[in-house]
Design an enzyme around this catalytic site. Structure first.
Site, PDB file in Angstrom:
ATOM      1  N   ILE A  17       0.821  -1.220   0.000  1.00 17.54           N
ATOM      2  CA  ILE A  17       0.000   0.000   0.000  1.00 17.54           C
ATOM      3  C   ILE A  17       0.857   1.273   0.000  1.00 17.54           C
ATOM      4  O   ILE A  17       0.412   2.311  -0.470  1.00 17.54           O
ATOM      5  CB  ILE A  17      -0.994  -0.023   1.185  1.00 17.54           C
ATOM      6  N   GLY A  38       3.905  -4.313  11.029  1.00 20.19           N
ATOM      7  CA  GLY A  38       2.949  -4.497   9.939  1.00 20.19           C
ATOM      8  C   GLY A  38       2.866  -3.307   9.010  1.00 20.19           C
ATOM      9  O   GLY A  38       3.870  -2.633   8.719  1.00 20.19           O
ATOM     10  N   VAL A  39       1.672  -3.035   8.571  1.00 20.15           N
ATOM     11  CA  VAL A  39       1.475  -1.974   7.589  1.00 20.15           C
ATOM     12  C   VAL A  39       1.796  -0.607   8.195  1.00 20.15           C
ATOM     13  O   VAL A  39       2.285   0.297   7.497  1.00 20.15           O
ATOM     14  CB  VAL A  39       0.046  -2.058   6.989  1.00 20.15           C
ATOM     15  N   ASP A  40       1.549  -0.443   9.483  1.00 14.40           N
ATOM     16  CA  ASP A  40       1.840   0.812  10.190  1.00 14.40           C
ATOM     17  C   ASP A  40       3.331   1.153  10.072  1.00 14.40           C
ATOM     18  O   ASP A  40       3.707   2.271   9.669  1.00 14.40           O
ATOM     19  CB  ASP A  40       1.429   0.625  11.656  1.00 14.40           C
ATOM     20  N   SER A 123      -7.134  -4.747  10.828  1.00 14.88           N
ATOM     21  CA  SER A 123      -7.317  -5.739  11.913  1.00 14.88           C
ATOM     22  C   SER A 123      -6.992  -7.179  11.509  1.00 14.88           C
ATOM     23  O   SER A 123      -7.140  -8.092  12.318  1.00 14.88           O
ATOM     24  CB  SER A 123      -8.743  -5.705  12.503  1.00 14.88           C
ATOM     25  N   GLY A 125      -4.065  -8.491  10.685  1.00  8.25           N
ATOM     26  CA  GLY A 125      -2.713  -8.939  10.996  1.00  8.25           C
ATOM     27  C   GLY A 125      -2.627  -9.316  12.477  1.00  8.25           C
ATOM     28  O   GLY A 125      -3.334 -10.218  12.922  1.00  8.25           O
ATOM     29  N   VAL A 126      -1.845  -8.578  13.234  1.00  4.23           N
ATOM     30  CA  VAL A 126      -1.681  -8.918  14.650  1.00  4.23           C
ATOM     31  C   VAL A 126      -2.979  -8.771  15.436  1.00  4.23           C
ATOM     32  O   VAL A 126      -3.134  -9.391  16.490  1.00  4.23           O
ATOM     33  CB  VAL A 126      -0.551  -8.102  15.347  1.00  4.23           C
ATOM     34  N   TYR A 127      -3.936  -7.993  14.947  1.00  5.08           N
ATOM     35  CA  TYR A 127      -5.208  -7.835  15.667  1.00  5.08           C
ATOM     36  C   TYR A 127      -6.130  -9.047  15.482  1.00  5.08           C
ATOM     37  O   TYR A 127      -7.159  -9.143  16.143  1.00  5.08           O
ATOM     38  CB  TYR A 127      -5.910  -6.536  15.280  1.00  5.08           C
TER      39      TYR A 127
HETATM   40  P1  ADP Z   1      -3.630  -4.856  12.488  1.00  3.42           P
HETATM   41  O1  ADP Z   1      -2.843  -4.487  13.722  1.00  3.42           O
HETATM   42  O2  ADP Z   1      -4.784  -3.888  12.236  1.00  3.42           O
HETATM   43  O3  ADP Z   1      -4.032  -6.285  12.462  1.00  3.42           O
HETATM   44  P2  ADP Z   1      -1.337  -5.300  10.657  1.00  3.42           P
HETATM   45  O4  ADP Z   1      -0.458  -4.244  10.108  1.00  3.42           O
HETATM   46  O5  ADP Z   1      -0.758  -6.272  11.629  1.00  3.42           O
HETATM   47  O6  ADP Z   1      -2.615  -4.533  11.269  1.00  3.42           O
HETATM   48  O7  ADP Z   1      -1.978  -6.131   9.462  1.00  3.42           O
HETATM   49  C1  ADP Z   1      -3.003  -5.658   8.637  1.00  3.42           C
HETATM   50  C2  ADP Z   1      -2.827  -6.258   7.259  1.00  3.42           C
HETATM   51  O8  ADP Z   1      -1.892  -5.469   6.528  1.00  3.42           O
HETATM   52  C3  ADP Z   1      -2.307  -7.688   7.227  1.00  3.42           C
HETATM   53  O9  ADP Z   1      -3.082  -8.441   6.291  1.00  3.42           O
HETATM   54  C4  ADP Z   1      -0.865  -7.511   6.722  1.00  3.42           C
HETATM   55  O10 ADP Z   1      -0.412  -8.638   5.988  1.00  3.42           O
HETATM   56  C5  ADP Z   1      -1.018  -6.325   5.823  1.00  3.42           C
HETATM   57  N1  ADP Z   1       0.186  -5.569   5.461  1.00  3.42           N
HETATM   58  C6  ADP Z   1       1.397  -5.523   6.057  1.00  3.42           C
HETATM   59  N2  ADP Z   1       2.234  -4.698   5.396  1.00  3.42           N
HETATM   60  C7  ADP Z   1       1.531  -4.204   4.324  1.00  3.42           C
HETATM   61  C8  ADP Z   1       1.826  -3.324   3.247  1.00  3.42           C
HETATM   62  N3  ADP Z   1       3.035  -2.747   3.119  1.00  3.42           N
HETATM   63  N4  ADP Z   1       0.854  -3.054   2.325  1.00  3.42           N
HETATM   64  C9  ADP Z   1      -0.375  -3.613   2.451  1.00  3.42           C
HETATM   65  N5  ADP Z   1      -0.727  -4.456   3.440  1.00  3.42           N
HETATM   66  C10 ADP Z   1       0.218  -4.744   4.379  1.00  3.42           C
END
Ligand code: ADP
Length: 178
Positions: A17, A38-40, A123, A125-127
């Site tokens: 993303i 993760g994505v954050d 939510s 991923g780790v959530y």
């Molecule tokens: P949450 O804490 O809300 O669960 P995460 O970041 O752990 O958020 O995961 C949310 C989703 O984002 C997961 O499916 C993960 O695989 C995905 N993700 C991680 N990195 C990226 C990225 N660079 N672009 C898009 N999706 C991502």
């Protein structure tokens, strides 16, 4: 996969993303808005320190809500930091909270004049949210919003893995048929 809804289109793609050229990308943030994994983590790394500088001034964000910062060095003008629920058993308001963070993100995108928005699987991923349930909520909430508001013409769900992309595609097909 693409689905046209009047003036708007929903797209489901596999990708990173942080590379999206849309007006706003949505971050799956935590309530402290302090970054994380993760994505954050990927968004803060790619967007640079300007995003965290603004996050620090926002005093956190409730679960189910969202807040806006600059996109920093990203191609996207804005980052919308949405806080999804941590999944427990589905009986603690998780579906409503997840729908709410998609709705709030769309509202903020509209208020800030964004025509295109990209979402990750909030939510999922780790959530720990079960991905088929989360995908259905995500797609249906965005579809409902697009039916009743004008101005956002393109919503992209950008899923990191091919498995998750397939689940979101299935949810999009089901929502189109119902
Ligand atoms: P949450 O804490 O809300 O669960 P995460 O970041 O752990 O958020 O995961 C949310 C989703 O984002 C997961 O499916 C993960 O695989 C995905 N993700 C991680 N990195 C990226 C990225 N660079 N672009 C898009 N999706 C991502």
């Amino acid at each position: 996969m693409k689905s046209d809804l009047g003036e708007s289109r929903i797209e489901v793609v596999q990708g990173d993303i942080t590379q999206e050229t849309v007006d706003a990308i949505v971050n799956a943030a935590n309530s402290g808005l302090r970054g994380g994994g993760g994505v954050d983590g990927a968004i803060h790394r790619a967007g640079g320190p300007a995003i965290m500088d603004e996050c620090r001034k926002l005093a956190g964000c409730d679960t189910g809500d969202a807040k806006v910062t600059t996109g920093g060095n990203l191609a996207a003008r804005l980052v919308i930091h949405a806080v999804g629920p941590v999944y427990r058993d589905g009986k603690h308001g998780e579906p409503d909270l997840l729908a709410s963070c998609y709705r709030r993100s769309m509202e903020l995108a509209l208020q800030h004049g964004c025509a295109s928005v990209a979402f990750p699987a909030i939510s999922c991923g780790v959530y720990g949210y079960p991905i088929p349930d989360a995908a259905s909520i995500a797609i249906r909430t965005v579809m409902e919003f697009l039916k009743s508001h004008h101005g956002i013409t393109r919503v992209r769900f950008v899923l990191f893995s091919d498995d998750v992309r397939r689940i979101f595609e299935h949810a999009l097909e089901e929502a189109r048929e119902s």
